[in-house]
Write a protein that holds these residues in place. Structure first.
Motif, PDB file in Angstrom:
ATOM      1  N   UNK A   1     111.011  34.441   3.535  1.00 52.11           N
ATOM      2  CA  UNK A   1     109.957  35.317   4.050  1.00 52.11           C
ATOM      3  C   UNK A   1     109.059  35.742   2.890  1.00 52.11           C
ATOM      4  N   UNK A   2     107.767  35.509   3.021  1.00 50.74           N
ATOM      5  CA  UNK A   2     106.839  35.975   1.975  1.00 50.74           C
ATOM      6  C   UNK A   2     106.480  37.406   2.344  1.00 50.74           C
ATOM      7  N   UNK A   3     106.905  38.353   1.515  1.00 52.50           N
ATOM      8  CA  UNK A   3     106.676  39.757   1.889  1.00 52.50           C
ATOM      9  C   UNK A   3     105.429  40.335   1.224  1.00 52.50           C
ATOM     10  N   UNK A   4     104.795  39.556   0.335  1.00 46.86           N
ATOM     11  CA  UNK A   4     103.537  40.048  -0.255  1.00 46.86           C
ATOM     12  C   UNK A   4     102.440  38.979  -0.173  1.00 46.86           C
ATOM     13  N   UNK A   5     102.159  38.465   1.050  1.00 49.10           N
ATOM     14  CA  UNK A   5     101.135  37.417   1.156  1.00 49.10           C
ATOM     15  C   UNK A   5      99.747  37.964   0.844  1.00 49.10           C
ATOM     16  N   UNK A   6      98.873  37.071   0.375  1.00 51.03           N
ATOM     17  CA  UNK A   6      97.487  37.493   0.150  1.00 51.03           C
ATOM     18  C   UNK A   6      96.797  37.554   1.499  1.00 51.03           C
ATOM     19  N   UNK A   7      96.201  38.722   1.811  1.00 51.89           N
ATOM     20  CA  UNK A   7      95.507  38.912   3.102  1.00 51.89           C
ATOM     21  C   UNK A   7      94.015  39.067   2.847  1.00 51.89           C
ATOM     22  N   UNK A   8      93.225  38.859   3.883  1.00 49.65           N
ATOM     23  CA  UNK A   8      91.776  39.091   3.747  1.00 49.65           C
ATOM     24  C   UNK A   8      91.288  40.005   4.880  1.00 49.65           C
ATOM     25  N   UNK A   9      90.067  40.557   4.658  1.00 45.57           N
ATOM     26  CA  UNK A   9      89.464  41.445   5.675  1.00 45.57           C
ATOM     27  C   UNK A   9      88.659  40.618   6.672  1.00 45.57           C
ATOM     28  N   UNK A  10      88.430  41.145   7.876  1.00 49.89           N
ATOM     29  CA  UNK A  10      87.610  40.389   8.835  1.00 49.89           C
ATOM     30  C   UNK A  10      86.171  40.221   8.343  1.00 49.89           C
TER      31      UNK A  10
ATOM     32  N   UNK B   1      95.411  28.886  -4.541  1.00 52.76           N
ATOM     33  CA  UNK B   1      95.924  27.580  -4.105  1.00 52.76           C
ATOM     34  C   UNK B   1      96.477  27.555  -2.682  1.00 52.76           C
ATOM     35  N   UNK B   2      96.504  28.694  -1.973  1.00 54.69           N
ATOM     36  CA  UNK B   2      97.005  28.683  -0.594  1.00 54.69           C
ATOM     37  C   UNK B   2      95.892  28.239   0.343  1.00 54.69           C
ATOM     38  N   UNK B   3      96.270  27.783   1.551  1.00 51.22           N
ATOM     39  CA  UNK B   3      95.232  27.313   2.467  1.00 51.22           C
ATOM     40  C   UNK B   3      94.956  28.298   3.599  1.00 51.22           C
ATOM     41  N   UNK B   4      96.004  28.978   4.088  1.00 54.52           N
ATOM     42  CA  UNK B   4      95.803  29.894   5.211  1.00 54.52           C
ATOM     43  C   UNK B   4      96.076  31.334   4.813  1.00 54.52           C
ATOM     44  N   UNK B   5      95.314  32.268   5.409  1.00 53.36           N
ATOM     45  CA  UNK B   5      95.475  33.679   5.064  1.00 53.36           C
ATOM     46  C   UNK B   5      95.519  34.548   6.317  1.00 53.36           C
ATOM     47  N   UNK B   6      96.436  35.516   6.381  1.00 52.72           N
ATOM     48  CA  UNK B   6      96.406  36.474   7.478  1.00 52.72           C
ATOM     49  C   UNK B   6      95.166  37.368   7.312  1.00 52.72           C
ATOM     50  N   UNK B   7      94.564  37.717   8.443  1.00 55.73           N
ATOM     51  CA  UNK B   7      93.419  38.638   8.407  1.00 55.73           C
ATOM     52  C   UNK B   7      93.929  39.968   8.940  1.00 55.73           C
TER      53      UNK B   7
END
Ligand code: XMP
Length: 495
Positions: free
Chosen positions: A97-106, A121-127
């Motif tokens: 489980x990645x507990x500190x993923x890089x997130x972005x704003x809407x 280097x990641x491809x997908x990001x939670x918003x």
């Protein structure tokens, strides 16, 4: 054996001075087990501990060590808040489980997203609502969502993302296996894990699936969380530090001092044992029975042994005090055994053979600095020098480290002149703990097999029954025991 005894020997010996004589083998190398006590109440399947040093152990190293069956001691050359955060990261860690993923704003523009993508280097990001982890999940933005958008400045993430109601998510508390099954079934690249109220709590990446293997040796507490230790000093404010670390769930506290037999240390050990009866307290460093006795009387649950023998140490040069490591371990361990107090052989370990010798001298586990510095999990970035990939490694008594506050380890915090007791340097890249620790462990198992001991416990029994035999090596014998007589050679450690 007599050669090591305090009374009969006036010479100190170290790992390279001695060699173990082989015994009889009646078992395979895979049958050797190394389980040992780190403290009275904490056992490790892998008898390895990473040093509390600012170029060795922060959360990533402590997680890696615990997953491989050892344990890490988070250093205290940082603020109390920062150290608590490192401990928390380990206690909250859930494999896969990645507990500190890089997130972005809407509202983030795609141009900005491109930049984030190229740096991490990641491809997908939670918003998420405010672009941070732990906030309301609004959607997920992947490379494919952005592929054919030409106006990258004028288009925001919210216009292209997959919205949360169309996303496959899993609820907080889901087991790793079940989450992995969802990723397989739905063929998704990322699976956000959300709380009942829709807040993002973790992320699982398809690319990590292969890495999410089980860690059968992992060092865990009763709640199945990874175990972690942390160091403190002996100043009055270290009581505040200890209290905060205990509140964060630390399993053991190491009182970090180059000379452990001090009134300051006795006081803080007694205080911790009284305040936190469940906490394991490790005292040190000591190299004599007398020092050990005083710390055992104060109530320590383990002793750290070694003075001035680490790869970056200059204590013996500067202070004329210390002891050759094999003699130090032999004498302290033989004494501490009577009280059921485990011994941690700290410093001077440069190979799996040194770990075997530490165990042969009576140590329960080995603590390593330089050996584990230079792995992917140690703090700091790799750099190149003359074509060799390196990482920085420095003594906590080096002027560089003391500038940040580690001078208390050497009782120098109130002094106007800071005297260095360590150096600053670099070590070669060793890859990830994931392959490096198993190599060390396999080397140690081969050692025990040659000696004819099927477990670390049996090895100690052989030591104290006199069955285990050693010889001293002359200078020529030491040369003979290393690679010699070749014009040149290449050393590859493992495959
Ligand atoms: P290795 O040999 O594993 O040693 O690199 C790590 C251990 O060395 C101790 N240490 C120091 N000792 N001056 C010293 O005399 C220093 O600056 C210093 N920094 C670390 C410590 O016990 C560590 O675990």
């Amino acid at each position: 054996e007599e050669i090591f005894m305090d009374k009969s020997s006036k010479t100190g010996y170290t790992y390279d001075d001695i060699i173990c004589l082989p015994g009889q083998i009646s078992f395979g190398v895979h049958d050797v087990t190394l389980e040992s006590n780190f403290t009275k109440k904490i056992t490790l399947k892998t008898p390895l501990v990473s040093s509390p040093m600012d170029t060795v152990t922060e959360a990533r190293m402590a997680i890696g060590m615990a997953l491989e069956g050892g344990i890490g001691v988070i250093h205290n050359n940082m603020s109390i808040e920062d150290q608590v955060e490192e401990v928390t990261k380990v206690k909250k860690y859930k494999s896969g489980f990645i507990t500190d993923p890089i997130c972005v704003k809407p509202t983030t523009a795609l141009a900005e997203l491109d930049e984030v993508r190229s740096t991490c280097g990641f491809t997908g990001f939670p918003v998420t609502s405010d672009g941070r982890m732990g906030s309301k999940l609004l959607g997920l933005v992947t490379r494919r969502d952005c592929d054919f958008v030409s106006d990258r400045r004028g288009t925001s993430v919210s216009q292209v993302m997959t919205k949360v109601d169309e996303l496959v998510t899993a609820e907080e508390g889901v087991e790793l296996q079940a989450a992995n099954d969802i990723i397989h079934r739905t063929k998704k690249g990322k699976l956000p894990i959300v709380s009942k109220t829709g807040f993002l709590v973790a992320l699982i990446a398809r690319t990590d699936l292969k890495k999410n293997a089980e860690y059968p040796l992992a060092t865990k507490d009763a709640n199945k969380q990874l175990r972690v230790a942390a160091s403190i000093g002996t100043r009055p404010e270290d009581r505040t530090r200890a209290t905060a670390l205990v509140a964060a769930g630390v399993d053991a506290i190491v009182v970090d001092s180059s000379q452990g037999d001090s009134a300051f240390q006795h006081d803080i050990v007694r205080w911790m044992k009284q305040q936190f009866p469940d906490l394991q307290v490790i005292g040190g460093n000591v190299v004599t029975k007398r020092q050990a006795k005083h710390l055992i009387d104060s109530g320590v649950d383990a002793l750290r042994v070694g003075m001035g023998i680490g790869s970056i140490c200059t204590t013996q040069e500067v202070c004329a005090c210390g002891r050759a490591q094999a003699s130090a371990i032999y004498n302290v361990a033989r004494f501490a055994k009577k009280y059921g107090v485990p011994v941690i052989a700290d410093g001077g370990i440069g190979s799996p053979g040194h770990i075997v010798k530490a165990l042969c001298m009576g140590a329960n586990v080995a603590m390593c600095g330089s050996l584990l510095a230079g792995t992917e999990e140690s703090p700091g970035d790799f750099f190149f020098q003359n074509g060799v990939r390196l990482k920085r490694y420095r003594g906590m008594g080096s002027l560089d480290a003391m500038k940040k506050g580690s001078d208390d380890r050497y009782f120098g915090s109130a002094a106007s002149i800071k005297v260095a007791q360590g150096v600053s340097g670099s070590v070669q890249d060793k890859g990830s703990l994931r392959s490096y620790v198993p190599y060390l462990v396999q080397g140690v198992k081969h050692g025990l097999q040659d000696i004819g001991a099927q477990s670390a416990e049996q090895l100690r029994a052989q030591l104290y029954s006199g069955e285990l035999r050693f010889e001293l090596r002359s200078a020529a014998a030491q040369r003979e025991g290393g690679v010699h007589g070749l014009h040149s050679f290449e050393r590859k450690l493992f495959k």
